[in-house]
Structure formats: C-alpha cells, structure tokens
Design an enzyme around this catalytic site. Structure first.
Site, PDB file in Angstrom:
ATOM      1  N   LYS A 186     -12.654  -1.236   7.546  1.00  0.00           N
ATOM      2  CA  LYS A 186     -11.976  -2.260   8.342  1.00  0.00           C
ATOM      3  C   LYS A 186     -12.528  -2.292   9.777  1.00  0.00           C
ATOM      4  O   LYS A 186     -13.048  -3.299  10.224  1.00  0.00           O
ATOM      5  CB  LYS A 186     -10.472  -1.995   8.391  1.00  0.00           C
ATOM      6  CG  LYS A 186      -9.818  -1.658   7.075  1.00  0.00           C
ATOM      7  CD  LYS A 186      -9.675  -2.838   6.148  1.00  0.00           C
ATOM      8  CE  LYS A 186      -8.814  -2.464   4.946  1.00  0.00           C
ATOM      9  NZ  LYS A 186      -8.608  -3.576   4.022  1.00  0.00           N
ATOM     10  N   TRP A 216       0.824  -1.216   0.000  1.00  0.00           N
ATOM     11  CA  TRP A 216       0.000   0.000   0.000  1.00  0.00           C
ATOM     12  C   TRP A 216       0.853   1.260   0.000  1.00  0.00           C
ATOM     13  O   TRP A 216       0.526   2.234  -0.689  1.00  0.00           O
ATOM     14  CB  TRP A 216      -0.981  -0.025   1.165  1.00  0.00           C
ATOM     15  CG  TRP A 216      -2.007  -1.093   0.982  1.00  0.00           C
ATOM     16  CD1 TRP A 216      -2.097  -2.285   1.626  1.00  0.00           C
ATOM     17  CD2 TRP A 216      -3.075  -1.093   0.016  1.00  0.00           C
ATOM     18  NE1 TRP A 216      -3.144  -3.038   1.141  1.00  0.00           N
ATOM     19  CE2 TRP A 216      -3.767  -2.318   0.153  1.00  0.00           C
ATOM     20  CE3 TRP A 216      -3.512  -0.187  -0.935  1.00  0.00           C
ATOM     21  CZ2 TRP A 216      -4.872  -2.649  -0.636  1.00  0.00           C
ATOM     22  CZ3 TRP A 216      -4.612  -0.505  -1.727  1.00  0.00           C
ATOM     23  CH2 TRP A 216      -5.277  -1.729  -1.562  1.00  0.00           C
ATOM     24  N   ASP A 243      -1.260   6.612   6.739  1.00  0.00           N
ATOM     25  CA  ASP A 243      -2.388   5.806   6.288  1.00  0.00           C
ATOM     26  C   ASP A 243      -2.641   4.780   7.391  1.00  0.00           C
ATOM     27  O   ASP A 243      -1.901   3.820   7.550  1.00  0.00           O
ATOM     28  CB  ASP A 243      -2.045   5.114   4.967  1.00  0.00           C
ATOM     29  CG  ASP A 243      -3.150   4.167   4.493  1.00  0.00           C
ATOM     30  OD1 ASP A 243      -4.150   3.987   5.206  1.00  0.00           O
ATOM     31  OD2 ASP A 243      -2.993   3.582   3.398  1.00  0.00           O
TER      32      ASP A 243
END
Length: 371
Positions: free
Chosen positions: A202, A107, A178
């Site tokens: 999430k 990511w 992030d």
C-alpha cells in the site's frame, strides 16, 4: 477540468508507488551500484544485500521512531499470513489462551477466523454489521484474562479508520495492530503496541513483503507447531535471513521509506493524506446528496474514500465515463458495492484534484439529486 491522457489508478492495492521511487528502481534495475546485476539477482548472503536490509531497518527506525526494545522483521506472505502467525507466536499452547479481537470491518473479521483455530477468541463488535464507524473507546470492554487485543487500524473495504489507539488503560495487555493500509501515513507511538504488522504493497513498496515490529519481551512465547518461517524468535535470531527473504521488495521498501523521510517524515505524510482525502470528502458532502459517504465523519478513512451514487442507475455510466477519462480502479469492493478511491502515499495531490474534477463534471452533466 483540464484534459489529460495520463492514466491514473486508484486501486486498493497493490498500489501506486511514488514516481521518484520508480525512477530510481528503473535506473538501478539492471546495474545496482555498479555491480552489473539487479538486486533481484543478488545473493541474500552477500555483503551488498546485508547493507540493503540493514539500511532499510535503520531508516524504518528513524522514520517511525522505533524504540531499541522492539525488533523489526521482514517476513513473507503479506499481511494475511500474520492472521495465524500472530496467535501461534503470542500463545504458548494450542487452544488454551483467550485473545480479544475488535471487529470493525472485513479484514478484522477474516483475522478472527484464523485466530479461532489456535485460541479462544473474545469478540468485540458493534451491533450493526455495516461497519460504518469505529467503536468509541468507552464502548470497548477490558478483560483480565486475554493474552492480547487485536484490531485493524484501517479497513480498506468499508473505508473506516481508527482515530485513536485502542490500548488497554493499564497498558498490561499487548496491543496487536494490522496497520497494512495506513502504515507510514501518520505518526505512530510504537510504545503503545506489542505488535504492528503491515503488508508493504500500500504505502511501502510491492506485494509479498510484510513488515513486523514487535516488542522483544513478546518473542519466544510461541506454540511448538509454529513453522520456522513464521516463528518470530527464529526470524529475529537470524535477522530475517532464516530463508531467502524478499530481496527486491525489501530494497523497494527502503526507497519508499527514504522518500517519506525526505518529505517531512510521518508528519508530512499525515498532512498530505488529510489534504488529499479532504478534497473528495468535501466534494461528496457538498454534492446535495448526489454522492454520499456512509461512514461516520469521525471514522472516515484517509486512505480509502468510499462513496455511493444516490441514483444507482448512474453507476455503470460513472464507471464508463471515468474509464474514458483515464481514471481506473474506482469500483467498490464486490462485498459492499458503490465506489472507492484509494489514496495511498504514491497518489499525488494533482491526481486527486483530477478525480474530483471528473466527479464534479459528472454531477453537473447528470443532474444533482434532490436533498
């Protein structure tokens, strides 16, 4: 292992929402607060939705302990939309700023590709590209001329999580994080960060919503090319109502935040996540090599437990038998293979125990590998 017909999903996201939250959503779906409409049908300009979004921000501030000099924004597009939103907002001129990115998994690597469109990217990356550990603090260089430092706190694909905050020693370079896949799972010292962003799907509800926490002095430094819906200054001024917000996602996020507050806050979530992940890590470590985890113990994720079978010929059998046992979404990401159990806040302790029971039974049935 106790038999059960309940289907369990250990997906990396969108993830399981706490059962109590889903029950409340169900109760209120067709008739919110006696209005005879759903939140999905409610005007975002109504006083009723204003109460929802204001309460969501207030509860987030309480749960995370967000200082007054930080703004909370509710934006569209999920976390990936922030890969270009961040450089467009923190850099005032296209291509003129240097920005630093710590690459510790897939990511953060994707975020770099977006940032390179807008700024000169200084990359910090371990020599190995397998991403089996986070860089140690002393391995990180510090630079005098970067606009911000960026990192991903938890890499879901590799199962690697930071166990420290990689802020500059002098604190002068804003830290951008992030935090999508471990948001609301442990205490956060917000003052160490310039920007925190997290997709909600999430630990904080449903897909599409991204929550941005930004220090106010960083707002208003954007490029001219930044679209209005991605402009932090405009979103702050308009209280996240510049365009129609993700009304239902914000409502569900509030329920998830209240759920966490009722269960000991972030300290409670931290204990919960450690207890769940440790069950699987202990089983893997004590399997005499039948199961292995490639991640350095200091960098193991509490959210995403990745593991391998020493006998690769058993991989298809593992998936077949786990599905027969009503345990789903255990296949690892296509880029790394193996297996992955994602243990976000909605996953219950009994769910993990049941998975561990299956893994133990599978190991006994198919024989331990030699050490």
């Amino acid at each position: 292992m106790a038999s059960s017909n309940k289907k369990l999903y250990f997906t990396a996201g969108p993830a399981k929402i706490p059962h109590e939250v889903m029950l409340q959503v169900q109760r209120e779906l067709l008739d919110y607060n006696g209005m005879n409409i759903s939140v999905m049908e409610m005007s975002h300009r109504s006083k009723e939705f204003a109460a929802i979004i204001e309460e969501t921000e207030a509860n987030l501030r309480k749960l995370i302990n967000i200082p007054d000099d930080y703004s909370v924004l509710f934006m569209h597009g999920g976390a990936k939309s922030q890969f270009d939103t961040v450089p467009m907002n923190l850099c005032s001129e296209l291509g003129k700023h240097k920005v630093e990115y710590i690459i510790n998994g897939s990511w953060s690597k994707m975020a770099v590709k977006e940032a390179e469109k807008y700024a000169q990217v200084v990359k910090q990356e371990l020599k190995s590209d397998t991403y089996t550990r986070q860089p140690a603090y002393e391995e990180l260089q510090e630079f005098d001329d970067v606009t911000y430092r960026y990192y991903c706190d938890n890499e879901t694909i590799q199962g690697v999580e930071f166990n420290y905050v990689p802020a500059y020693k002098n604190g002068k370079v804003p830290l951008v994080c992030d935090m999508t896949s471990n948001f609301l799972s442990r205490p956060i010292d917000v003052k160490k960060f310039g920007v925190i962003f997290a997709g909600a799907q999430k630990n904080c509800g449903i897909a599409g919503l991204v929550i941005v926490i930004i220090r106010n002095d960083l707002i208003g430094k954007h490029m001219r090319i930044v679209p209005n819906v991605q402009n932090y200054q405009i979103m702050q001024k308009d209280k996240s109502l510049h365009n129609t917000p993700l009304t239902f996602a914000i409502y569900v996020a509030n329920l998830c935040v209240k759920w966490a507050l009722e269960r000991g806050g972030l300290e409670g979530m931290d204990r919960f996540s450690k207890e769940k992940s440790q069950i699987l890590y202990d089983l893997i470590d004590q399997s005499n090599g039948f199961y292995t985890n490639p991640v350095d113990k200091s960098s193991r994720s509490r959210m995403n437990v990745v593991f391998l079978l020493s006998n690769k010929d058993l991989e298809a059998k593992f998936l077949e038998e786990s599905r027969a046992a009503n345990l789903f979404e255990l296949k690892g990401h296509r880029s790394v293979g193996g297996f992955r159990a994602s243990l976000y806040n909605g996953i219950e302790l009994d769910d993990v125990k049941r998975l561990a029971g299956f893994m133990s039974d599978f190991m006994r049935k198919h024989g331990k590998a030699s050490s």
